[in-house]
Design a protein around this motif. Structure first.
Motif, short mmCIF file in Angstrom:
data_model
loop_
_atom_site.label_atom_id
_atom_site.label_comp_id
_atom_site.label_asym_id
_atom_site.label_seq_id
_atom_site.Cartn_x
_atom_site.Cartn_y
_atom_site.Cartn_z
N ALA A 327 0.82 -1.21 0.00
CA ALA A 327 0.00 0.00 0.00
C ALA A 327 0.86 1.26 0.00
N ALA A 328 2.06 1.16 0.57
CA ALA A 328 2.96 2.31 0.61
C ALA A 328 3.79 2.45 -0.66
N GLY A 329 3.58 1.55 -1.62
CA GLY A 329 4.26 1.66 -2.90
C GLY A 329 5.67 1.12 -2.93
N ARG A 330 6.05 0.32 -1.93
CA ARG A 330 7.40 -0.25 -1.95
C ARG A 330 7.49 -1.36 -3.00
N ARG A 331 8.69 -1.57 -3.51
CA ARG A 331 8.92 -2.62 -4.50
C ARG A 331 9.31 -3.88 -3.73
N LEU A 332 8.43 -4.85 -3.72
CA LEU A 332 8.60 -6.03 -2.88
C LEU A 332 9.01 -7.25 -3.70
N VAL A 333 9.98 -7.99 -3.15
CA VAL A 333 10.26 -9.35 -3.58
C VAL A 333 9.72 -10.24 -2.47
N LEU A 334 8.77 -11.11 -2.81
CA LEU A 334 8.07 -11.91 -1.81
C LEU A 334 8.39 -13.38 -2.00
N ASP A 335 8.74 -14.02 -0.88
CA ASP A 335 9.16 -15.41 -0.91
C ASP A 335 8.64 -16.11 0.34
N ALA A 336 8.64 -17.41 0.33
CA ALA A 336 8.46 -18.25 1.52
C ALA A 336 7.28 -17.83 2.37
N GLY A 337 7.54 -17.44 3.64
CA GLY A 337 6.45 -17.14 4.57
C GLY A 337 5.54 -16.03 4.12
N ALA A 338 6.05 -15.05 3.38
CA ALA A 338 5.21 -13.96 2.88
C ALA A 338 4.20 -14.47 1.88
N LEU A 339 4.54 -15.50 1.12
CA LEU A 339 3.62 -16.08 0.15
C LEU A 339 2.59 -16.96 0.84
N THR A 340 3.03 -17.83 1.72
CA THR A 340 2.11 -18.73 2.39
C THR A 340 1.16 -17.97 3.31
N ALA A 341 1.60 -16.84 3.84
CA ALA A 341 0.72 -16.03 4.69
C ALA A 341 -0.49 -15.52 3.93
N CYS A 342 -0.38 -15.47 2.60
CA CYS A 342 -1.49 -14.99 1.77
C CYS A 342 -2.22 -16.14 1.09
N GLU A 343 -2.14 -17.33 1.66
CA GLU A 343 -2.78 -18.50 1.08
C GLU A 343 -4.25 -18.24 0.79
N GLY A 344 -4.65 -18.57 -0.45
CA GLY A 344 -6.04 -18.38 -0.85
C GLY A 344 -6.43 -16.94 -1.07
N GLN A 345 -5.51 -16.02 -0.95
CA GLN A 345 -5.80 -14.59 -1.11
C GLN A 345 -4.74 -13.94 -2.00
N SER A 346 -4.57 -14.49 -3.19
CA SER A 346 -3.51 -14.00 -4.07
C SER A 346 -3.70 -12.54 -4.44
N GLU A 347 -4.92 -12.03 -4.32
CA GLU A 347 -5.14 -10.61 -4.63
C GLU A 347 -4.35 -9.70 -3.68
N ALA A 348 -3.99 -10.22 -2.49
CA ALA A 348 -3.20 -9.42 -1.56
C ALA A 348 -1.79 -9.15 -2.08
N LEU A 349 -1.35 -9.90 -3.07
CA LEU A 349 -0.02 -9.74 -3.62
C LEU A 349 0.03 -8.78 -4.80
N ARG A 350 -1.12 -8.28 -5.19
CA ARG A 350 -1.18 -7.44 -6.38
C ARG A 350 -0.30 -6.21 -6.20
N GLY A 351 0.58 -5.98 -7.16
CA GLY A 351 1.48 -4.83 -7.11
C GLY A 351 2.88 -5.16 -6.67
N ALA A 352 3.13 -6.41 -6.22
CA ALA A 352 4.50 -6.79 -5.88
C ALA A 352 5.37 -6.79 -7.13
N ALA A 353 6.67 -6.68 -6.93
CA ALA A 353 7.58 -6.68 -8.08
C ALA A 353 7.88 -8.10 -8.55
N ILE A 354 8.28 -8.97 -7.61
CA ILE A 354 8.67 -10.35 -7.95
C ILE A 354 8.14 -11.28 -6.88
N LEU A 355 7.52 -12.38 -7.31
CA LEU A 355 7.11 -13.47 -6.43
C LEU A 355 7.96 -14.69 -6.78
N THR A 356 8.44 -15.41 -5.74
CA THR A 356 9.32 -16.55 -6.00
C THR A 356 8.80 -17.82 -5.34
#
Length: 477
Positions: A327-356
């Motif tokens: 929401a603050a506009g940071r460029r995020l690389v999201l991995d591991a726990g950050a991905l699983t924390a959004c299980e079933g809610q992939s829309e929460a990742l919208r706007g990230a730079a890279i997902l791994t």
């Protein structure tokens, strides 16, 4: 398939390859060149023996008839077993074959010292079954596949029905995604790409959107005399408290691959102390809990590239950090726990730079990728607006605009704990140094594969950052 650095970057789907053939015209000449390439590849790798060419009714079979004719002319004992009467240009090639036609039967396969699988090419649209599958399944001799092993989908690498493992696959002009995506890649054996006279300018009309990952797709950032630590990029890595080593691996990788500054952000004093001792060249900040830590990060506008996930628990606090930083506009690389924390809610990742994600994390976010990893990764990238690096021995990197790359240089030694943390650190570092997300993800995947190759057996995740640095240096030599 052994990684082949000679593979040109453009990958063509079966439909795109058919369009390339159409644009070039002169089908019989292309068939003659393809069959010749098969014969040459065989003669370079095998001793003369009894050869049985299994010929299908289409162009793949036509290539087989040409190869049979040229091998016989060179003095080899060759016979052709036809699954069905040839059609189109293949009928012309079959008419030029003067050698023996043998029964399409298991007894003939058993007598062969070498089989040429010229049954069906990459565009097979139905499962391979019946007599064709039975004969290939019964084969004891080495198999040379024309285009792809019959039964392998050229677009996805998936097996339709049955496919036998080839010792050698001879492809033409450009590789297909199915040559690099598993299980197709495993079934191809050695892959040889032959020039059959198709002009490279047909690619301008086709405009392929899938590529074999490698340095032809990207250029690593290089410092110059005016560079300083601030100009070379700043990566902030949020550390977990239970698995703080994951953040250390990512930080070492980010520093080794060129980031001028790396900050380890800790929500507790113990992790902060560990990081100060283990990574003295990194900056360390700490706060009393995740909320205070996020506040400190958001108050500093210089912290634009943030890696979130390695070693973090997949809980609501981590999910809140993802949402708040995005929401603050940071460029995020999201991995591991950050991905699983959004299980079933992939829309929460919208706007990230890279997902791994690895395959399990991907499934929790987007559903199982299934047999078509390429399409699944592209759809995930489109829906989130992020570059998706779907990890595996055949990692797929997909951009929101439809571009995709397949990484094919990862050796099995990368299957070790912590390698994903290193990969995320490499990607974040390259992003902070100014590379676009797609190119940064592609370069990170390739560098890690090359690092593992350079190191060889006994690889630990701790070895990867320095080996990745050597891989990067080799590109400038």
């Amino acid at each position: 398939m052994t990684p082949n650095p000679a593979i040109p970057p453009e990958l063509l789907t079966p439909a795109e390859m058919a369009e390339a053939d159409r644009l070039a015209g002169n089908g019989p000449a292309l068939m003659d060149a393809a069959g010749r390439a098969v014969a040459v590849a065989i003669r370079r790798r095998f001793r003369p023996c009894r050869v049985l060419v299994l010929a299908g009714p289409g162009n793949n079979g036509g290539d087989g008839y040409v190869a049979a004719r040229l091998l016989e002319r060179a003095g080899w004992d060759v016979g052709v077993a036809a699954l069905a009467p040839p059609r189109g240009d293949a009928a012309l090639a079959a008419a030029a074959w003067r050698g023996p036609m043998r029964p399409f039967a298991a007894a003939e396969v058993a007598r062969a010292g070498l089989l040429v699988d010229a049954l069906f090419g990459a565009g097979l649209s139905r499962p391979l079954d019946g007599p064709a599958a039975e004969l290939l399944a019964a084969a004891q001799a080495p198999i040379v596949a024309v285009d792809v092993p019959s039964g392998v989908c050229g677009a996805t690498g998936a097996v339709r029905g049955f496919a036998a493992r080839a010792a050698l696959t001879v492809g033409f002009f450009r590789a297909k995604p199915g040559h690099l995506l598993r299980p197709g890649r495993d079934l191809c054996g050695e892959l040889v790409l032959a020039d059959i006279g198709l002009p490279a300018d047909v690619l301008r009309s086709i405009r392929p959107r899938c590529f074999a990952n490698g340095p032809a797709l990207w250029r690593l950032p290089r410092p110059d005399a005016a560079s300083h630590k601030h100009s070379r990029g700043h990566v902030t890595i949020i550390s977990g408290t239970e698995m703080a080593g994951a953040a250390l691996l990512a930080a070492r990788a980010a520093r080794r691959i060129g980031a001028g500054l790396v900050t380890l952000a800790c929500a507790d004093g113990s992790s902060a102390l560990l990081h100060r001792l283990a990574e003295p060249g990194a900056l360390v900040i700490q706060a009393a809990g995740m909320q205070d830590l996020l506040g400190a990060l958001l108050d500093d506008p210089k912290r634009q590239v943030i890696l979130l996930g390695p070693g973090l628990p997949p809980d609501a606090t981590t999910r809140g950090a993802v949402v708040g930083l995005l929401a603050a506009g940071r460029r995020l690389v999201l991995d591991a726990g950050a991905l699983t924390a959004c299980e079933g809610q992939s829309e929460a990742l919208r706007g990230a730079a890279i997902l791994t994600p690895h395959e399990g994390e991907f499934a929790r976010l987007f559903g199982a990728p299934g047999a078509d990893r390429l399409t699944a990764a592209r759809e995930a990238a489109r829906s989130t607006g992020a570059v998706v690096l779907l990890k595996g021995s055949d990692s797929v990197i997909a951009a929101p605009d439809g571009r995709a790359a397949i990484n094919h240089n990862a050796p099995p030694t990368l299957a070790t704990g912590g390698s994903g943390d290193v990969l995320a650190g490499l990607a974040a570092s390259l992003l902070a140094q100014g590379m676009e997300p797609f190119e940064a993800a592609c370069a990170a995947a390739w560098l890690q594969g090359e690092a593992a190759r350079l190191h060889g057996p006994g690889l630990l995740a701790e070895d990867l950052p320095e080996a990745a640095m050597r891989a990067a240096i080799s590109l400038g030599e």
